[in-house]
Design an enzyme around this catalytic site. Structure first.
Site, PDB file in Angstrom:
ATOM      1  N   PRO A 116      47.482 -18.864  77.225  1.00  0.00           N
ATOM      2  CA  PRO A 116      48.916 -19.031  77.491  1.00  0.00           C
ATOM      3  C   PRO A 116      49.767 -17.914  76.873  1.00  0.00           C
ATOM      4  O   PRO A 116      50.541 -18.136  75.938  1.00  0.00           O
ATOM      5  CB  PRO A 116      49.216 -20.383  76.854  1.00  0.00           C
ATOM      6  CG  PRO A 116      48.284 -20.433  75.677  1.00  0.00           C
ATOM      7  CD  PRO A 116      47.021 -19.739  76.149  1.00  0.00           C
ATOM      8  N   CYS A 117      49.636 -16.710  77.392  1.00  0.00           N
ATOM      9  CA  CYS A 117      50.358 -15.570  76.828  1.00  0.00           C
ATOM     10  C   CYS A 117      51.873 -15.749  76.924  1.00  0.00           C
ATOM     11  O   CYS A 117      52.619 -15.112  76.190  1.00  0.00           O
ATOM     12  CB  CYS A 117      49.918 -14.272  77.479  1.00  0.00           C
ATOM     13  SG  CYS A 117      50.130 -14.230  79.264  1.00  0.00           S
TER      14      CYS A 117
END
Length: 172
Positions: A116-117
């Site tokens: 989940p950048c």
């Protein structure tokens, strides 16, 4: 190598970091796309074994994912839903620099999950770029984070009431 745990109370970059006027100007110039991608549920296959990682080529770049990129992704993967971390907190943990962490995340082929950048902000809690774009895709990042319960002001900064309670830096 000594790993550093960064928390809201112990981080040097967290306390008193002033809002960047440059970030406010950047956000003001950003172009909101007609359609916003707020998908935070699609999960892509993430290579776990060393063999799988060696054979994997990114569909975005058509190049192998580097060992350092995997280290960044493995750390980013730990940020829980509804929380955020910073490029600097990840860099401190890895013993590198925030810009190289940002560069690795800009090439993330495993977004939105399991890496989940979009949950990584700048040290002054500005929304930052997304997929290597600071002009329009930041609205995708903002929409994803809002869907996960975070809130931002009109300049693209995380609301002050969430800055400490939603910060994650206890990486393994």
């Amino acid at each position: 190598m000594t790993k550093i745990t960064t928390t809201a109370k112990t981080s040097r970059h967290f306390s008193g970091t002033p809002r960047s006027a440059a970030h406010s100007r950047l956000y003001a110039k950003a172009v909101r796309p007609a359609t916003i991608d707020d998908d935070v549920e699609t999960t892509k296959h993430y290579p776990e074994s060393l063999q799988e990682r060696k054979l994997f080529a990114s569909p975005r770049t058509h190049r192998p994912v580097t060992g350092f990129q995997y280290r960044v992704y493995d750390v980013c993967r730990q940020i829980p839903l509804g929380h955020y971390s910073t490029y600097k907190a990840i860099a401190d943990h890895l013993g590198s620099g925030p810009r190289v962490v940002g560069n690795a995340l800009s090439k993330n082929p495993f977004c939105p999950l399991p890496i989940p950048c979009h949950r990584v902000l700048t040290s002054d809690r500005y929304i930052g770029g997304f997929s290597g774009d600071t002009n329009s895709k930041i609205f995708f990042k903002k929409a994803k984070l809002e869907k996960e319960g975070l809130a931002f002001d009109d300049s693209g900064f995380l609301c002050e009431s969430m800055q400490q309670s939603r910060f994650f830096g206890e990486f393994k």
